[in-house]
Design a protein around this motif. Structure first.
Motif, short mmCIF file in Angstrom:
data_model
loop_
_atom_site.label_atom_id
_atom_site.label_comp_id
_atom_site.label_asym_id
_atom_site.label_seq_id
_atom_site.Cartn_x
_atom_site.Cartn_y
_atom_site.Cartn_z
N VAL A 32 0.83 -1.21 0.00
CA VAL A 32 0.00 0.00 0.00
C VAL A 32 0.87 1.25 0.00
CG1 VAL A 32 -1.73 1.31 1.28
CG2 VAL A 32 -1.93 -1.18 1.12
N TRP A 33 1.85 1.30 0.89
CA TRP A 33 2.72 2.48 0.97
C TRP A 33 3.45 2.69 -0.35
CZ3 TRP A 33 7.65 4.22 0.37
CH2 TRP A 33 7.99 5.42 0.99
N GLY A 34 3.96 1.60 -0.92
CA GLY A 34 4.67 1.73 -2.19
C GLY A 34 3.75 2.18 -3.31
N SER A 35 2.53 1.63 -3.38
CA SER A 35 1.59 1.99 -4.44
C SER A 35 1.22 3.46 -4.35
CB SER A 35 0.34 1.12 -4.35
OG SER A 35 -0.57 1.42 -5.38
N VAL A 36 0.95 3.95 -3.14
CA VAL A 36 0.59 5.36 -2.96
C VAL A 36 1.71 6.26 -3.47
CG1 VAL A 36 0.22 7.17 -1.23
CG2 VAL A 36 -1.00 4.99 -1.05
N ASN A 37 2.94 5.92 -3.14
CA ASN A 37 4.05 6.82 -3.45
C ASN A 37 4.55 6.71 -4.88
OD1 ASN A 37 5.10 8.39 -0.89
ND2 ASN A 37 4.37 6.41 -0.18
N VAL A 38 4.53 5.53 -5.48
CA VAL A 38 4.96 5.45 -6.88
C VAL A 38 3.93 6.13 -7.79
CG1 VAL A 38 6.31 3.35 -6.50
CG2 VAL A 38 3.96 3.15 -7.35
N THR A 39 2.64 6.00 -7.45
CA THR A 39 1.62 6.67 -8.24
C THR A 39 1.74 8.18 -8.10
OG1 THR A 39 0.16 4.77 -7.86
CG2 THR A 39 -0.85 6.74 -8.77
N ASN A 40 2.04 8.62 -6.90
CA ASN A 40 2.23 10.06 -6.68
C ASN A 40 3.42 10.58 -7.48
OD1 ASN A 40 1.87 12.62 -5.30
ND2 ASN A 40 3.70 12.09 -4.15
N CYS A 41 4.51 9.84 -7.50
CA CYS A 41 5.71 10.28 -8.22
C CYS A 41 5.51 10.23 -9.74
CB CYS A 41 6.91 9.41 -7.84
SG CYS A 41 7.48 9.67 -6.15
N ALA A 42 4.60 9.39 -10.21
CA ALA A 42 4.35 9.28 -11.65
C ALA A 42 3.46 10.39 -12.17
CB ALA A 42 3.72 7.92 -11.97
N ASP A 43 2.95 11.23 -11.26
CA ASP A 43 2.06 12.31 -11.67
C ASP A 43 2.90 13.52 -12.06
OD1 ASP A 43 -0.18 13.91 -12.07
OD2 ASP A 43 -0.24 14.53 -9.97
#
Length: 321
Positions: free
Chosen positions: A157-168
């Motif tokens: 969950v933590w990784g998914s939240v942050n990689v998606t945020n960085c891909a924006d």
């Protein structure tokens, strides 16, 4: 709510109404409320980041609330799903408060809040679901000790939240990739015959992102901000958990992982271990392909999307063999 008031024979029409409502509500409310959103100051270190200066930011608060409204009206909710909706709103609000803040929140503060949300997802999932997962590509089941599984869920969950945020960082990119990922999960849900209720939530979430993309396609009129990207990452992780095959997150969200995740790894290794990797590669990767390879914003979105679609087709075919 409406699900329990309308006869079961009308469920198909209710589902159709829910999808239309989710899209129309997102488009309408975004049009009406975008002027009240905080304005972007431009991202100093991003490629062409200054071009975003002055645009409304934090539109994630609109499409997430439209999604929640659609879910409350058209989905037969249970306590587990209600908790997930609350956590998505919490994750969205932490992102929106950062979007609206004159001084950006620190990385450690945001990381800690994401960790809290991830822990709540882990506890909720293990309360209502089995600690047995399926390795869908190999048709093998594996039972994991609850404590170990909880730690793995937090990491996911933590990784998914942050990689998606960085891909924006490119108009329409993270939203498009998220739609591809969640729609792949929807098909996996149907193939593996998992819960229909969460499958419909996936459709509503995808439709709300489409409503946002109506205004965010290149050249964008507004941006989702952390309010949108963090909630999308959280939703992807919950959706993949509900398939019972969480390891499918890797191929289903691989482009998001590489685009946003490589930068996280690069910074973490340098900051904590003084290890320098990818010296000649700009991160996120969407900055590299635009700055170094000369791709336009539209080419970046389409080519990243094409790669993820190919992976999605391969996954869907493989789990049916």
């Amino acid at each position: 709510m409406l699900y329990f008031l309308i006869p079961e024979s009308y469920n198909s029409l209710l589902a159709l109404a829910g999808i239309i409502f989710a899209f129309a509500a997102t488009v309408f409310t975004t049009h009406k409320l975008q002027e009240f959103l905080p304005k972007d100051a431009g991202r100093e270190f991003a490629h062409d980041g200054k071009l975003s200066a002055g645009k409304p930011r934090g539109a994630g608060i609109i499409f997430v609330f439209c999604f929640v409204a659609a879910a409350l009206l058209f989905v037969p909710l249970n306590p587990e799903l209600v908790i997930y909706l609350i956590l998505i709103v919490i994750c969205m609000m932490t992102g929106f408060l950062d979007d609206a803040s004159k001084t950006p929140w620190g990385e450690y503060k945001k990381g800690f809040l994401d960790l809290c949300v991830a822990a709540m997802v882990a506890m909720t999932y293990l309360k209502y679901n089995s600690n047995t997962i399926e390795l869908a590509l190999f048709h093998v089941q594996l039972t994991i000790p609850p404590v170990v599984f909880a730690v793995l869920i937090v990491i996911l969950v933590w990784g998914s939240v942050n990689v998606t945020n960085c891909a924006d960082g490119v108009d329409g990119l993270s939203g498009t990739l998220t739609i591809i990922s969640v729609m792949t999960i929807y098909i996996v849900d149907r193939v593996l015959e998992k819960g229909q209720d969460f499958s419909f939530l996936i459709l509503l979430f995808a439709v709300c992102i489409l409503g946002y993309l109506w205004y965010n396609a290149t050249p964008s009129r507004l941006m989702m901000g952390d309010a949108g990207s963090r909630s999308m990452g959280l939703f992807i992780s919950i959706a993949i958990l509900k398939t019972g095959s969480p390891l499918l997150y890797i191929p289903i969200a691989l482009v998001l992982m590489l685009d946003g995740g490589l930068g996280l790894i690069k910074v973490a290794l340098l900051r904590f271990f003084k290890i320098r990797i990818l010296k000649n590669t700009r991160t996120p990767l969407h900055d590299h392909v635009r700055k170094v390879w000369g791709w336009s914003n539209t080419q970046t979105v389409f080519r990243f999307a094409i790669i993820q679609i190919i992976l999605a087709v391969a996954v869907i075919y493989a789990i049916q063999l």
